[in-house]
Scaffold this motif. Sequence first.
Motif, mmCIF file in Angstrom:
data_model
loop_
_atom_site.group_PDB
_atom_site.id
_atom_site.type_symbol
_atom_site.label_atom_id
_atom_site.label_comp_id
_atom_site.label_asym_id
_atom_site.label_seq_id
_atom_site.Cartn_x
_atom_site.Cartn_y
_atom_site.Cartn_z
ATOM 1 N N ASN A 17 0.833 -1.210 0.000
ATOM 2 C CA ASN A 17 0.000 0.000 0.000
ATOM 3 C C ASN A 17 0.864 1.255 0.000
ATOM 4 O O ASN A 17 0.579 2.215 -0.718
ATOM 5 C CB ASN A 17 -0.941 0.012 1.202
ATOM 6 C CG ASN A 17 -2.066 -0.984 1.065
ATOM 7 O OD1 ASN A 17 -2.418 -1.387 -0.040
ATOM 8 N ND2 ASN A 17 -2.629 -1.399 2.183
ATOM 9 N N LEU A 18 1.923 1.246 0.800
ATOM 10 C CA LEU A 18 2.828 2.391 0.846
ATOM 11 C C LEU A 18 3.541 2.579 -0.492
ATOM 12 O O LEU A 18 3.643 3.697 -1.005
ATOM 13 C CB LEU A 18 3.848 2.215 1.974
ATOM 14 C CG LEU A 18 4.877 3.333 2.123
ATOM 15 C CD1 LEU A 18 4.195 4.656 2.478
ATOM 16 C CD2 LEU A 18 5.914 2.959 3.171
ATOM 17 N N LEU A 19 4.018 1.486 -1.071
ATOM 18 C CA LEU A 19 4.698 1.585 -2.364
ATOM 19 C C LEU A 19 3.759 2.091 -3.454
ATOM 20 O O LEU A 19 4.165 2.873 -4.315
ATOM 21 C CB LEU A 19 5.297 0.232 -2.755
ATOM 22 C CG LEU A 19 6.458 -0.242 -1.887
ATOM 23 C CD1 LEU A 19 6.881 -1.654 -2.294
ATOM 24 C CD2 LEU A 19 7.627 0.716 -1.954
ATOM 25 N N ASP A 20 2.501 1.659 -3.425
ATOM 26 C CA ASP A 20 1.519 2.168 -4.389
ATOM 27 C C ASP A 20 1.315 3.669 -4.219
ATOM 28 O O ASP A 20 1.115 4.394 -5.191
ATOM 29 C CB ASP A 20 0.172 1.458 -4.228
ATOM 30 C CG ASP A 20 0.162 0.074 -4.847
ATOM 31 O OD1 ASP A 20 1.043 -0.221 -5.687
ATOM 32 O OD2 ASP A 20 -0.727 -0.719 -4.489
ATOM 33 N N LYS A 21 1.381 4.126 -2.979
ATOM 34 C CA LYS A 21 1.137 5.539 -2.685
ATOM 35 C C LYS A 21 2.321 6.424 -3.084
ATOM 36 O O LYS A 21 2.140 7.490 -3.665
ATOM 37 C CB LYS A 21 0.845 5.693 -1.194
ATOM 38 C CG LYS A 21 0.520 7.089 -0.761
ATOM 39 C CD LYS A 21 0.202 7.124 0.722
ATOM 40 C CE LYS A 21 -0.053 8.544 1.183
ATOM 41 N NZ LYS A 21 -0.324 8.610 2.617
ATOM 42 N N ILE A 22 3.546 5.990 -2.782
ATOM 43 C CA ILE A 22 4.706 6.868 -2.995
ATOM 44 C C ILE A 22 5.573 6.475 -4.187
ATOM 45 O O ILE A 22 6.414 7.254 -4.619
ATOM 46 C CB ILE A 22 5.600 6.931 -1.733
ATOM 47 C CG1 ILE A 22 6.217 5.568 -1.438
ATOM 48 C CG2 ILE A 22 4.824 7.475 -0.553
ATOM 49 C CD1 ILE A 22 7.258 5.581 -0.336
ATOM 50 N N GLY A 23 5.367 5.270 -4.716
ATOM 51 C CA GLY A 23 6.209 4.798 -5.811
ATOM 52 C C GLY A 23 5.757 5.311 -7.165
ATOM 53 O O GLY A 23 4.754 6.017 -7.290
ATOM 54 N N HIS A 24 6.518 4.969 -8.169
ATOM 55 C CA HIS A 24 6.121 5.299 -9.535
ATOM 56 C C HIS A 24 6.604 4.202 -10.471
ATOM 57 O O HIS A 24 7.499 3.425 -10.147
ATOM 58 C CB HIS A 24 6.662 6.668 -9.962
ATOM 59 C CG HIS A 24 8.150 6.687 -10.156
ATOM 60 N ND1 HIS A 24 8.732 6.434 -11.372
ATOM 61 C CD2 HIS A 24 9.156 6.906 -9.294
ATOM 62 C CE1 HIS A 24 10.046 6.497 -11.244
ATOM 63 N NE2 HIS A 24 10.329 6.780 -9.994
#
Length: 81
Positions: A17-24
């Motif tokens: 969830n965090l990677l989906d939020k801050i990643g690209h």
Amino acid sequence: VQFFQNDKTLDTSNLYNLLDKIGHIPLPPYIKRENEKSDLKDYQSIFAKNLGAVAAPTASLHFSETMLENLRKKHEIYHLT
């Protein structure tokens, strides 16, 4: 490997969830723009089936499920990871 946020260990679900939020999405270097929603599909290889798979080799982007199925009818296909 453990990942932390605010001194708390992240479980797998919270990490994704965090990677989906801050990643690209790592777009090919010749694309000079910010990520778009359509990139989730357009720049993902049909071979990347597992959650978290990213950065499809651009050589495989022209493959579709239909093309792969037609190849399976005539050839034996092996998947290497």
